[in-house]
Design a protein around this motif. Structure first.
Motif, mmCIF file in Angstrom:
data_model
loop_
_atom_site.group_PDB
_atom_site.id
_atom_site.type_symbol
_atom_site.label_atom_id
_atom_site.label_comp_id
_atom_site.label_asym_id
_atom_site.label_seq_id
_atom_site.Cartn_x
_atom_site.Cartn_y
_atom_site.Cartn_z
ATOM 1 N N SER A 14 0.822 -1.215 0.000
ATOM 2 C CA SER A 14 0.000 0.000 0.000
ATOM 3 C C SER A 14 0.854 1.264 0.000
ATOM 4 O O SER A 14 0.592 2.215 0.729
ATOM 5 N N HIS A 17 0.296 3.409 -4.448
ATOM 6 C CA HIS A 17 -0.954 4.097 -4.811
ATOM 7 C C HIS A 17 -0.983 5.546 -4.313
ATOM 8 O O HIS A 17 -1.828 6.323 -4.747
ATOM 9 N N CYS A 24 6.450 6.737 -8.804
ATOM 10 C CA CYS A 24 6.476 5.281 -8.639
ATOM 11 C C CYS A 24 7.661 4.674 -9.383
ATOM 12 O O CYS A 24 8.324 3.771 -8.868
ATOM 13 N N ASP A 49 -0.920 -4.230 -3.443
ATOM 14 C CA ASP A 49 -1.669 -3.015 -3.704
ATOM 15 C C ASP A 49 -2.918 -3.363 -4.502
ATOM 16 O O ASP A 49 -3.100 -4.508 -4.904
ATOM 17 N N GLN A 64 -12.533 -1.300 -4.626
ATOM 18 C CA GLN A 64 -11.389 -0.779 -5.368
ATOM 19 C C GLN A 64 -11.668 0.621 -5.900
ATOM 20 O O GLN A 64 -10.832 1.514 -5.806
ATOM 21 N N ASP A 68 -9.889 4.135 -4.795
ATOM 22 C CA ASP A 68 -9.305 4.981 -5.828
ATOM 23 C C ASP A 68 -9.781 6.424 -5.676
ATOM 24 O O ASP A 68 -8.989 7.369 -5.739
ATOM 25 N N LYS A 78 -3.018 7.215 -7.340
ATOM 26 C CA LYS A 78 -4.262 6.630 -7.828
ATOM 27 C C LYS A 78 -4.158 5.121 -7.724
ATOM 28 O O LYS A 78 -3.065 4.562 -7.625
ATOM 29 N N GLU A 79 -5.297 4.461 -7.756
ATOM 30 C CA GLU A 79 -5.299 3.007 -7.886
ATOM 31 C C GLU A 79 -5.151 2.704 -9.373
ATOM 32 O O GLU A 79 -5.705 3.415 -10.208
ATOM 33 N N ARG A 80 -4.407 1.683 -9.696
ATOM 34 C CA ARG A 80 -4.100 1.392 -11.096
ATOM 35 C C ARG A 80 -4.717 0.069 -11.528
ATOM 36 O O ARG A 80 -4.790 -0.872 -10.757
ATOM 37 N N TRP A 85 -0.275 -0.653 -14.420
ATOM 38 C CA TRP A 85 0.889 -1.295 -13.793
ATOM 39 C C TRP A 85 1.899 -1.694 -14.864
ATOM 40 O O TRP A 85 3.110 -1.596 -14.664
ATOM 41 N N ARG A 101 -7.187 -6.323 -2.663
ATOM 42 C CA ARG A 101 -5.782 -6.110 -3.004
ATOM 43 C C ARG A 101 -5.244 -7.302 -3.786
ATOM 44 O O ARG A 101 -5.793 -8.393 -3.741
#
Length: 106
Positions: A14, A17, A24, A49, A64, A68, A78-80, A85, A101
């Motif tokens: 975690s 994100h 990243c 994640d 999810q 996000d 952000k959540e990807r 990814w 996750r």
């Protein structure tokens, strides 16, 4: 400070994100430099994640998307999804095993 730490593996839970794609990539490069054995010799980066859309369960997908939304309001991250990814590293395996996750191994 210079932390010349070396490791067999790096675990990021975690973390990514919270950061932009550019940050990243910098974080992952630093992790890669910290791993003593090369990837071919068993060195690993393990990420726990959210991978949006990775779960077949509707409740997990809803969670999810809510996570996000929360992350995008509070951080530059952000959540990807899997495609996002893929932009950060090309060889990986995603295992959606931890509820909403996933484990991502390079």
């Amino acid at each position: 400070m210079d932390f010349n730490l070396k490791a067999d593996a790096v675990l990021l839970k975690s973390v990514l994100h919270d950061w932009s794609d550019e940050d990243c990539i910098k974080i992952l490069k630093c992790c890669k430099e910290a791993i003593i054995p090369s990837k071919d010799a068993g060195g690993k980066i393990i990420i726990i994640d959210v991978v949006v859309g990775s779960s077949s369960e509707a409740i997990c997908q809803g969670t999810q998307h809510l996570v996000d939304l929360n992350i995008s309001v509070l951080t530059p991250g952000k959540e990807r999804d899997e495609e996002e990814w893929f932009k950060m590293f090309t060889k990986y395996k995603i295992s959606p095993v931890l509820g909403f996750r996933s484990i991502i191994k390079e």
